[in-house]
Design a protein around this motif. Structure first.
Motif, PDB file in Angstrom:
ATOM      1  N   TYR A  76       0.810  -1.219   0.000  1.00 34.82           N
ATOM      2  CA  TYR A  76       0.000   0.000   0.000  1.00 34.82           C
ATOM      3  C   TYR A  76       0.848   1.277   0.000  1.00 34.82           C
ATOM      4  N   LEU A  77       2.156   1.128  -0.269  1.00 35.49           N
ATOM      5  CA  LEU A  77       3.083   2.258  -0.394  1.00 35.49           C
ATOM      6  C   LEU A  77       3.119   3.125   0.866  1.00 35.49           C
ATOM      7  N   LEU A  78       3.096   2.480   2.027  1.00 36.01           N
ATOM      8  CA  LEU A  78       3.084   3.200   3.295  1.00 36.01           C
ATOM      9  C   LEU A  78       4.462   3.433   3.894  1.00 36.01           C
ATOM     10  N   ASP A  79       5.447   2.633   3.475  1.00 33.57           N
ATOM     11  CA  ASP A  79       6.794   2.730   4.039  1.00 33.57           C
ATOM     12  C   ASP A  79       6.723   2.831   5.561  1.00 33.57           C
ATOM     13  N   GLU A  80       7.283   3.893   6.139  1.00 28.21           N
ATOM     14  CA  GLU A  80       7.276   4.089   7.597  1.00 28.21           C
ATOM     15  C   GLU A  80       6.267   5.150   8.030  1.00 28.21           C
ATOM     16  N   LEU A  81       5.287   5.426   7.189  1.00 27.38           N
ATOM     17  CA  LEU A  81       4.307   6.466   7.487  1.00 27.38           C
ATOM     18  C   LEU A  81       3.436   6.077   8.681  1.00 27.38           C
ATOM     19  N   THR A  82       3.034   7.088   9.442  1.00 28.06           N
ATOM     20  CA  THR A  82       2.156   6.885  10.592  1.00 28.06           C
ATOM     21  C   THR A  82       0.941   7.795  10.445  1.00 28.06           C
ATOM     22  N   ALA A  83       0.061   7.756  11.418  1.00 31.83           N
ATOM     23  CA  ALA A  83      -1.130   8.612  11.395  1.00 31.83           C
ATOM     24  C   ALA A  83      -0.759  10.091  11.360  1.00 31.83           C
ATOM     25  N   LYS A  84       0.421  10.434  11.833  1.00 42.67           N
ATOM     26  CA  LYS A  84       0.874  11.830  11.826  1.00 42.67           C
ATOM     27  C   LYS A  84       1.200  12.324  10.416  1.00 42.67           C
ATOM     28  N   ASP A  85       1.300  11.411   9.462  1.00 42.15           N
ATOM     29  CA  ASP A  85       1.701  11.765   8.100  1.00 42.15           C
ATOM     30  C   ASP A  85       0.533  11.962   7.139  1.00 42.15           C
ATOM     31  N   PHE A  86      -0.693  11.773   7.576  1.00 41.63           N
ATOM     32  CA  PHE A  86      -1.845  11.868   6.693  1.00 41.63           C
ATOM     33  C   PHE A  86      -2.790  12.976   7.145  1.00 41.63           C
ATOM     34  N   THR A  87      -3.229  13.782   6.210  1.00 37.97           N
ATOM     35  CA  THR A  87      -4.134  14.889   6.518  1.00 37.97           C
ATOM     36  C   THR A  87      -5.386  14.401   7.224  1.00 37.97           C
ATOM     37  N   MET A  88      -5.922  13.277   6.797  1.00 37.91           N
ATOM     38  CA  MET A  88      -7.187  12.811   7.370  1.00 37.91           C
ATOM     39  C   MET A  88      -7.051  12.219   8.767  1.00 37.91           C
ATOM     40  N   THR A  89      -5.824  11.993   9.230  1.00 38.01           N
ATOM     41  CA  THR A  89      -5.654  11.453  10.575  1.00 38.01           C
ATOM     42  C   THR A  89      -4.874  12.389  11.499  1.00 38.01           C
ATOM     43  N   CYS A  90      -4.349  13.487  10.983  1.00 40.35           N
ATOM     44  CA  CYS A  90      -3.540  14.359  11.843  1.00 40.35           C
ATOM     45  C   CYS A  90      -4.150  15.734  12.062  1.00 40.35           C
ATOM     46  N   GLY A  91      -5.336  15.978  11.512  1.00 41.86           N
ATOM     47  CA  GLY A  91      -5.930  17.307  11.571  1.00 41.86           C
ATOM     48  C   GLY A  91      -6.114  17.877  12.962  1.00 41.86           C
ATOM     49  N   SER A  92      -6.411  17.040  13.928  1.00 37.59           N
ATOM     50  CA  SER A  92      -6.644  17.539  15.281  1.00 37.59           C
ATOM     51  C   SER A  92      -5.395  17.464  16.145  1.00 37.59           C
ATOM     52  N   GLY A  93      -4.383  16.753  15.670  1.00 33.33           N
ATOM     53  CA  GLY A  93      -3.180  16.561  16.481  1.00 33.33           C
ATOM     54  C   GLY A  93      -3.364  15.549  17.592  1.00 33.33           C
ATOM     55  N   THR A  94      -4.459  14.805  17.563  1.00 31.41           N
ATOM     56  CA  THR A  94      -4.752  13.801  18.589  1.00 31.41           C
ATOM     57  C   THR A  94      -4.614  12.417  17.973  1.00 31.41           C
TER      58      THR A  94
END
Length: 121
Positions: A76-94
């Motif tokens: 899925y081409l995620l490499d070492e990405l986390t929730a902090k790297d995606f707009t839809m999961t990091c918008g609130s910073g929580t």
């Protein structure tokens, strides 16, 4: 299954239902269960693109990112990405849950539940 795909952390509740559902149980005349139908409605679609402060998107996104295997990350081409790297999961910073639920463990339980109903590898 419904928890992962239909619940999210809100300001007041770590595991808030972001959907409504109607469950119809079907019985034989002797009272034994023969089927069920679940009608889901009112999925909070706005949560996909925007979360308020101290809220998270639907649990599934954080659970998968916390649990993805090296093979899944490559696929899925995620490499070492986390929730902090995606707009839809990091918008609130929580990114955590106040109830200390572990996203990786929750994902393992989801995979087991999906397997029980015939969905999975």
């Amino acid at each position: 299954i419904l928890e992962s795909f239909g619940k999210a952390r809100t300001f007041l509740n770590d595991n808030s239902s972001r959907f409504g559902k109607f469950v119809e149980l079907q019985f034989k005349e002797n009272g034994s269960l023969i089927g069920a139908a679940i009608e889901t409605y009112l999925l909070e679609k706005v949560r996909l693109v925007s979360q308020s402060r101290d809220e998270r998107n639907f649990h599934i996104f954080y659970e998968f990112l916390a649990s993805a295997t090296a093979e899944e990350r490559k696929k899925y081409l995620l490499d070492e990405l986390t929730a902090k790297d995606f707009t839809m999961t990091c918008g609130s910073g929580t990114f955590d849950r106040r109830d200390n639920a572990d996203d990786s463990e929750q994902f393992d339980e989801l995979v087991d539940a999906l397997g029980l109903i015939g969905i999975g590898n």
